[in-house]
Every structure is written in C-alpha cells, then in structure tokens.
Design a protein around this motif. Structure first.
Motif, short mmCIF file in Angstrom:
data_model
loop_
_atom_site.label_atom_id
_atom_site.label_comp_id
_atom_site.label_asym_id
_atom_site.label_seq_id
_atom_site.Cartn_x
_atom_site.Cartn_y
_atom_site.Cartn_z
N THR A 109 -23.54 -34.77 -23.60
CA THR A 109 -22.81 -33.73 -22.88
C THR A 109 -21.31 -33.89 -23.12
N LEU A 110 -20.60 -32.79 -22.93
CA LEU A 110 -19.15 -32.84 -23.07
C LEU A 110 -18.54 -33.76 -22.00
N LYS A 111 -19.17 -33.83 -20.85
CA LYS A 111 -18.67 -34.71 -19.79
C LYS A 111 -18.72 -36.17 -20.24
N GLU A 112 -19.83 -36.57 -20.88
CA GLU A 112 -19.94 -37.95 -21.37
C GLU A 112 -18.86 -38.24 -22.41
N ILE A 113 -18.62 -37.27 -23.27
CA ILE A 113 -17.60 -37.46 -24.32
C ILE A 113 -16.22 -37.58 -23.72
N THR A 114 -15.90 -36.74 -22.74
CA THR A 114 -14.57 -36.81 -22.12
C THR A 114 -14.39 -38.09 -21.32
N LEU A 115 -15.45 -38.55 -20.68
CA LEU A 115 -15.36 -39.81 -19.94
C LEU A 115 -15.11 -40.97 -20.91
N THR A 116 -15.81 -40.96 -22.04
CA THR A 116 -15.64 -42.02 -23.03
C THR A 116 -14.24 -42.00 -23.64
N GLN A 136 -11.62 -40.63 -22.21
CA GLN A 136 -10.62 -40.56 -21.14
C GLN A 136 -9.74 -39.32 -21.29
N THR A 137 -10.41 -38.21 -21.58
CA THR A 137 -9.72 -36.92 -21.65
C THR A 137 -10.43 -35.95 -20.71
N ASN A 138 -10.25 -34.66 -20.90
CA ASN A 138 -10.95 -33.68 -20.08
C ASN A 138 -11.58 -32.62 -20.98
N VAL A 139 -12.49 -31.84 -20.38
CA VAL A 139 -13.23 -30.84 -21.14
C VAL A 139 -12.27 -29.82 -21.75
N ALA A 140 -11.18 -29.54 -21.07
CA ALA A 140 -10.23 -28.57 -21.59
C ALA A 140 -9.68 -29.00 -22.96
N ALA A 141 -9.54 -30.31 -23.16
CA ALA A 141 -9.03 -30.80 -24.44
C ALA A 141 -10.02 -30.49 -25.57
N ILE A 142 -11.31 -30.61 -25.29
CA ILE A 142 -12.33 -30.30 -26.31
C ILE A 142 -12.28 -28.81 -26.64
N HIS A 143 -12.21 -27.98 -25.61
CA HIS A 143 -12.17 -26.53 -25.86
C HIS A 143 -10.88 -26.14 -26.58
#
Length: 220
Positions: free
Chosen positions: A17-24, A26-33
């Motif tokens: 999930t994107l949440k797992e990636i952002t936690l790993t 240390q960023t937020n979902v907005a950065a991925i988008h």
C-alpha cells in the motif's frame, strides 16, 4: 523509490500500500502523487530503476566482443547472466530485490505488472536470443527461445537461493556449494546453460491412442 522497492519486494505489487511506502520513507501520500501521480507509475519507475542498469550492463558486456566468430557462446551466456548475479549478490545494492520482485510478479500475475515487466525486458531478450543463435550454429529459433527461457529461470532460482533464509542448496550439499559466492555461481551456471544450448534438438513427442502425449520409447 528506495522505500517502494523494499516494500514491493517484501509485500508484492498488489498487497503493498502507499501508506506502507510512505511510512517506510517517512514521507506522505501527497509526495507520491506529486512525483509519480499514481501507484502504477511508481511501480513502473521502480522496475526501471533496477532493471535498466542490469540490462545496460548486459548489452555493454555483450558488445565488448563484436559480432563474428570471436563472440563465443560462453561470452554471450556470460553477458546474459553475469550482471544480474553479480549485482544481486552485492548486499549493498538494490538489484538483489529485483529477483524477489520478478518472482512475486510471476506467482501473483496481473495484466499491469506483466506488461510493465515485459516493457523492461522484451527488447533485451530478443537481442540476446539473436546473439545466442549466432553463437550456436544449427540452433533453431524455437529451441533458442525455449533455452533462453530455461536459462533465465535457472538464473532467478539460484539468485533467490542466496537470499537470507534460503540457502537450501548450501544446506543439502553440506556446504560444498556456496550460494553466497558469485564467482562459483557464475562458473557453474554458465557451464550449465552453455551445455543446454549445445544439446541436440529433442525428438518430437508422439500422442498415444488415447490422445495423450508420451515420450518415444528410445528416450525412456
């Protein structure tokens, strides 16, 4: 990208999930988008980040010997398998995780991940099949594709053997086979694959009276 690679390799493309990636990371979902737009584009970029360097090294090694009689079958096979093995067994690199990603995608295929992987490898595969045929006089196109696929399968298996928690070959051989030694793996794998390409074409399999395909008696 690095965090996504680790999460995809551990969890698989679908389950991650994107949440797992952002936690790993240390960023937020907005950065991925913002940087990628979607999980699908992130998957494409992650695969390219690890596949492209390997394929570039393969072609560079292959082209270090010009086409012609000096380009032997051993050289072609070594060019195909050496970069993935050497990079995958580098414990500090990300290439080790690529095999895990590919095995995950094979075990749980989807149209998107399969198409994405094909985009990274198909052109290189076609290039090497032609080189393998040129280095193996009399090898048919059909046999070349079959044996290329078997070579890639053997390479992925032995790389996965060196992953933490595996080492089955090392265990059942009583330590005679060191699956953490890239030089040992490479010499054995190249010899195995070369012998496979030099093997004679198998006899056709004949159907029996019930329509089942059986091996000819002389092959039993």
């Amino acid at each position: 990208m690095a965090a996504a690679l680790r999460v995809f390799a551990t969890r698989g493309f679908e389950a991650a999930t994107l949440k797992e990636i952002t936690l790993t990371s240390q960023t937020n979902v907005a950065a991925i988008h913002y940087h990628f737009g979607s999980k699908e584009v992130l998957i494409q970029e992650v695969l390219a980040s690890v596949a492209n360097p390997i394929n570039s090294l393969r072609l560079e090694l292959l082209n270090s010997v010009p086409e012609g009689p000096e380009r032997t079958l051993v050289h072609v096979v070594r060019s195909l398998v050496a970069p993935p093995i050497q990079l995958s067994l580098d414990s500090t690199g990300d290439a080790r995780l690529l095999t895990r990603l590919l095995l995950q995608a094979r075990a749980l295929p989807s149209e998107f991940t399969s198409t994405t992987i094909f985009a990274q490898y198909d052109a290189t595969a076609q290039h090497f099949v032609r080189a393998l045929m040129a280095a193996t006089p009399g090898l048919s196109q059909q046999d070349a594709y079959w044996r290329y696929a078997f070579a890639i399968g053997a390479m992925h298996y032995i790389v996965s053997e060196s992953d933490a928690g595996h080492h089955r070959l090392q265990r059942i051989s009583g330590g005679v086979c060191d699956t953490s030694d890239p030089d040992a793996i490479l010499s054995q794998l190249v010899a195995f694959v070369v012998a496979g390409f030099q093997a004679s074409t198998p006899s056709p399999v004949e159907p029996n009276a019930q329509g089942h395909r059986v091996e000819p008696l002389h092959l039993l």
